[in-house]
Design a protein around this motif. Sequence first.
Motif, PDB file in Angstrom:
ATOM      1  N   GLU A  23       0.688  -1.405  -0.122  1.00 39.09           N
ATOM      2  CA  GLU A  23       0.109  -0.053  -0.015  1.00 39.09           C
ATOM      3  C   GLU A  23       0.884   1.430  -0.070  1.00 39.09           C
ATOM      4  O   GLU A  23       1.597   1.551   0.983  1.00 39.09           O
ATOM      5  N   PRO A  24       0.637   2.151  -1.067  1.00 40.30           N
ATOM      6  CA  PRO A  24       1.502   3.378  -0.978  1.00 40.30           C
ATOM      7  C   PRO A  24       0.927   4.118  -0.079  1.00 40.30           C
ATOM      8  O   PRO A  24      -0.082   4.225   0.396  1.00 40.30           O
ATOM      9  N   ALA A  25       1.948   5.192   0.302  1.00 38.64           N
ATOM     10  CA  ALA A  25       1.427   6.235   1.278  1.00 38.64           C
ATOM     11  C   ALA A  25       0.362   6.960   0.844  1.00 38.64           C
ATOM     12  O   ALA A  25      -0.790   7.333   1.525  1.00 38.64           O
ATOM     13  N   GLU A  26       0.108   7.328  -0.373  1.00 34.52           N
ATOM     14  CA  GLU A  26      -1.021   8.214  -0.875  1.00 34.52           C
ATOM     15  C   GLU A  26      -1.143   7.426  -2.336  1.00 34.52           C
ATOM     16  O   GLU A  26      -0.531   7.584  -3.228  1.00 34.52           O
ATOM     17  N   PRO A  27      -2.300   6.803  -2.450  1.00 36.58           N
ATOM     18  CA  PRO A  27      -2.730   5.847  -3.844  1.00 36.58           C
ATOM     19  C   PRO A  27      -3.108   7.091  -4.644  1.00 36.58           C
ATOM     20  O   PRO A  27      -3.460   8.191  -4.575  1.00 36.58           O
ATOM     21  N   ALA A  28      -2.472   6.843  -5.999  1.00 36.37           N
ATOM     22  CA  ALA A  28      -2.709   7.761  -7.077  1.00 36.37           C
ATOM     23  C   ALA A  28      -3.559   6.910  -8.097  1.00 36.37           C
ATOM     24  O   ALA A  28      -3.250   5.951  -8.520  1.00 36.37           O
ATOM     25  N   PRO A  29      -4.937   7.496  -8.288  1.00 34.42           N
ATOM     26  CA  PRO A  29      -5.643   7.193  -9.329  1.00 34.42           C
ATOM     27  C   PRO A  29      -5.008   7.037 -10.862  1.00 34.42           C
ATOM     28  O   PRO A  29      -4.402   8.092 -11.013  1.00 34.42           O
ATOM     29  N   ALA A  30      -5.349   6.144 -11.490  1.00 36.02           N
ATOM     30  CA  ALA A  30      -4.766   5.908 -12.791  1.00 36.02           C
ATOM     31  C   ALA A  30      -5.840   6.002 -13.704  1.00 36.02           C
ATOM     32  O   ALA A  30      -6.870   5.892 -13.460  1.00 36.02           O
ATOM     33  N   GLY A  31      -5.291   6.869 -14.741  1.00 41.22           N
ATOM     34  CA  GLY A  31      -6.445   7.017 -15.922  1.00 41.22           C
ATOM     35  C   GLY A  31      -7.336   8.034 -15.461  1.00 41.22           C
ATOM     36  O   GLY A  31      -7.081   8.995 -15.016  1.00 41.22           O
ATOM     37  N   ARG A  32      -8.618   8.229 -16.468  1.00 40.42           N
ATOM     38  CA  ARG A  32      -9.496   8.935 -16.483  1.00 40.42           C
ATOM     39  C   ARG A  32     -10.389   9.340 -15.349  1.00 40.42           C
ATOM     40  O   ARG A  32     -10.789   8.383 -14.792  1.00 40.42           O
ATOM     41  N   LEU A  33     -10.461  10.657 -14.793  1.00 41.25           N
ATOM     42  CA  LEU A  33     -11.326  10.625 -13.887  1.00 41.25           C
ATOM     43  C   LEU A  33     -12.670  11.379 -14.077  1.00 41.25           C
ATOM     44  O   LEU A  33     -12.183  12.446 -14.982  1.00 41.25           O
ATOM     45  N   CYS A  34     -13.444  11.306 -13.509  1.00 39.04           N
ATOM     46  CA  CYS A  34     -14.921  12.101 -13.799  1.00 39.04           C
ATOM     47  C   CYS A  34     -15.009  13.195 -12.769  1.00 39.04           C
ATOM     48  O   CYS A  34     -15.202  13.094 -11.638  1.00 39.04           O
ATOM     49  N   VAL A  35     -14.895  14.583 -13.321  1.00 38.64           N
ATOM     50  CA  VAL A  35     -14.767  15.744 -12.708  1.00 38.64           C
ATOM     51  C   VAL A  35     -16.146  16.208 -12.774  1.00 38.64           C
ATOM     52  O   VAL A  35     -16.584  16.683 -13.763  1.00 38.64           O
ATOM     53  N   PRO A  36     -16.595  16.742 -11.356  1.00 38.88           N
ATOM     54  CA  PRO A  36     -17.856  17.250 -11.569  1.00 38.88           C
ATOM     55  C   PRO A  36     -17.832  18.900 -11.837  1.00 38.88           C
ATOM     56  O   PRO A  36     -16.852  19.368 -11.437  1.00 38.88           O
ATOM     57  N   VAL A  37     -18.498  19.320 -12.805  1.00 35.37           N
ATOM     58  CA  VAL A  37     -18.422  20.774 -13.048  1.00 35.37           C
ATOM     59  C   VAL A  37     -19.869  21.524 -13.202  1.00 35.37           C
ATOM     60  O   VAL A  37     -20.608  20.889 -12.765  1.00 35.37           O
ATOM     61  N   ARG A  38     -19.743  22.640 -13.069  1.00 32.36           N
ATOM     62  CA  ARG A  38     -20.949  23.710 -13.323  1.00 32.36           C
ATOM     63  C   ARG A  38     -20.786  24.553 -14.371  1.00 32.36           C
ATOM     64  O   ARG A  38     -19.816  25.119 -14.894  1.00 32.36           O
ATOM     65  N   PRO A  39     -21.925  24.959 -14.962  1.00 37.48           N
ATOM     66  CA  PRO A  39     -22.046  25.948 -16.211  1.00 37.48           C
ATOM     67  C   PRO A  39     -21.290  27.141 -15.675  1.00 37.48           C
ATOM     68  O   PRO A  39     -21.468  27.758 -14.625  1.00 37.48           O
ATOM     69  N   GLY A  40     -20.472  27.920 -16.257  1.00 41.59           N
ATOM     70  CA  GLY A  40     -19.898  28.953 -16.158  1.00 41.59           C
ATOM     71  C   GLY A  40     -20.052  29.977 -17.308  1.00 41.59           C
ATOM     72  O   GLY A  40     -20.543  29.795 -18.351  1.00 41.59           O
ATOM     73  N   ALA A  41     -19.269  31.200 -17.178  1.00 38.44           N
ATOM     74  CA  ALA A  41     -19.590  32.216 -18.024  1.00 38.44           C
ATOM     75  C   ALA A  41     -18.704  31.936 -19.586  1.00 38.44           C
ATOM     76  O   ALA A  41     -19.261  32.123 -20.452  1.00 38.44           O
ATOM     77  N   HIS A  42     -17.747  31.133 -19.462  1.00 37.38           N
ATOM     78  CA  HIS A  42     -16.986  30.694 -20.457  1.00 37.38           C
ATOM     79  C   HIS A  42     -16.769  29.304 -20.598  1.00 37.38           C
ATOM     80  O   HIS A  42     -15.856  28.700 -21.066  1.00 37.38           O
TER      81      HIS A  42
END
Length: 159
Positions: A23-42
């Motif tokens: 077990e590493p001290a801080e696991p690092a996710p591999a590959g694509r992550l799904c990041v929640p967003v909200r509509p913005g001005a641009h």
Amino acid sequence: MPRTPLADDRGPAQPAPEPTDAEPAEPAPAGRLCVPVRPGAHGVTTRLYRTPVGARTAVAFTSPERLRATLGGDQPWIPLSEPALRALTRPLGVRALTVDPVLTAPFTPAPTPTPTPAGPAPAPEAVPGPVAEPPYPARPRPGTPCARRFDAAARGTAA
């Protein structure tokens, strides 16, 4: 007396053995992550959240299903790698990244509005009494940074 080997006596340098820690001290996710967003001005803006102790954190999920289970099916998201998400949030002072948060309340849809009975609503009764003051003073306290900006704005000069 036995002789202890010196570095020169051991021959060519051997690579260090691989660590056996599974077990590493801080696991690092591999590959694509799904990041929640909200509509913005641009376009869209990454949503930031707070940890239970109040620190700001970026949140990402390892699959769209996990994102939908936590935030609901109508939550927009974008695919990003971990380094890209960290690069987006670092200028905002956000250093923490929470992947697949599990300490959140499950998604519950908004309640449907209940129909109101037909007919006019009763008028609220006017109660005479003192007028409530605003929760903040009309002018900032003297000597504070806000007061200096307020005074500069009143004079028409830059602070």
